[in-house]
Write an enzyme that holds these catalytic residues in place. Structure first.
Site, PDB file in Angstrom:
ATOM      1  N   ILE A  62      31.288  43.393  55.813  1.00  0.00           N
ATOM      2  CA  ILE A  62      31.684  41.960  55.859  1.00  0.00           C
ATOM      3  C   ILE A  62      33.115  41.962  56.118  1.00  0.00           C
ATOM      4  O   ILE A  62      33.916  41.645  55.188  1.00  0.00           O
ATOM      5  CB  ILE A  62      31.090  41.236  55.000  1.00  0.00           C
ATOM      6  CG1 ILE A  62      29.776  41.290  54.591  1.00  0.00           C
ATOM      7  CG2 ILE A  62      31.332  39.757  55.165  1.00  0.00           C
ATOM      8  CD1 ILE A  62      28.922  40.399  53.351  1.00  0.00           C
ATOM      9  N   PRO A  63      33.960  42.159  57.415  1.00  0.00           N
ATOM     10  CA  PRO A  63      35.092  41.990  57.403  1.00  0.00           C
ATOM     11  C   PRO A  63      35.686  40.528  57.080  1.00  0.00           C
ATOM     12  O   PRO A  63      35.043  39.667  57.838  1.00  0.00           O
ATOM     13  CB  PRO A  63      35.634  42.442  58.745  1.00  0.00           C
ATOM     14  CG  PRO A  63      34.351  43.397  59.208  1.00  0.00           C
ATOM     15  CD  PRO A  63      33.017  42.785  58.519  1.00  0.00           C
ATOM     16  N   HIS A  64      36.891  40.396  56.287  1.00  0.00           N
ATOM     17  CA  HIS A  64      37.221  38.929  56.015  1.00  0.00           C
ATOM     18  C   HIS A  64      38.779  39.361  55.651  1.00  0.00           C
ATOM     19  O   HIS A  64      39.116  40.397  55.234  1.00  0.00           O
ATOM     20  CB  HIS A  64      36.536  38.502  55.073  1.00  0.00           C
ATOM     21  CG  HIS A  64      36.331  39.259  53.873  1.00  0.00           C
ATOM     22  ND1 HIS A  64      35.515  40.122  53.627  1.00  0.00           N
ATOM     23  CD2 HIS A  64      37.050  38.809  52.743  1.00  0.00           C
ATOM     24  CE1 HIS A  64      35.576  40.502  52.295  1.00  0.00           C
ATOM     25  NE2 HIS A  64      36.300  39.883  51.822  1.00  0.00           N
ATOM     26  N   GLY A  65      39.534  38.263  55.699  1.00  0.00           N
ATOM     27  CA  GLY A  65      40.886  38.541  55.514  1.00  0.00           C
ATOM     28  C   GLY A  65      41.149  38.337  53.826  1.00  0.00           C
ATOM     29  O   GLY A  65      40.235  38.139  53.048  1.00  0.00           O
TER      30      GLY A  65
END
Length: 147
Positions: A62-65
């Site tokens: 779950i790529p996120h900043g």
């Protein structure tokens, strides 16, 4: 915003990446193009994965900043990217193969709500298999709407 409101433009099938960075950038680009985030959010997604892996087990990431990158989020959004051959989010010695990526950007508390929703759905590896094997964008959207 929930996983259930997923436009087909935010779903990609049969993608292939050499590295996890390439996979994360692809997700970030989708969020930029959809008007969810500013360009700077992509670098923050890479940075977040370096601080703490966005690999969640069960073949998903779950790529996120980073928290600091919230300033670059214009509206909450999610993309789903299918990687049939898998991309390694671990190391050569300890591979962590990902076949489904969920790129997310959340305004305020949406961020955590999205991660929780996805993690709960994907805690059943059978659900991940359904997403990884889906042949159409509609199949993926339908699977996620049953959550």
């Amino acid at each position: 915003m929930s996983v259930m409101t997923l436009p087909s433009a935010m779903v990609d099938l049969n993608q292939s990446f050499q590295t996890k960075e390439e996979a994360i950038r692809f997700c970030g680009r989708k969020l930029v193009d959809a008007g969810c985030v500013e360009e700077d959010y992509i670098a923050a997604m890479i940075e977040r994965n370096e601080m703490l892996s966005v690999y969640m087990g069960n073949f998903i990431a779950i790529p996120h900043g980073t928290d600091e990158a919230k300033q670059y989020v214009k509206k909450s959004g999610i993309c789903v990217v299918q990687v049939p051959e898998g991309v390694n989010f671990g190391t050569a010695e300890e591979p962590q193969i990902v076949t489904v990526l969920f790129g997310i950007a959340g305004v305020g508390d949406d961020h955590l709500a999205l991660i929780q929703q996805i993690a709960l759905y994907c805690s059943d590896v059978n659900n991940v298999v359904l997403l990884a094997d889906a042949l159409t964008k509609e199949d993926i959207i339908r699977q996620l709407q049953t959550t």
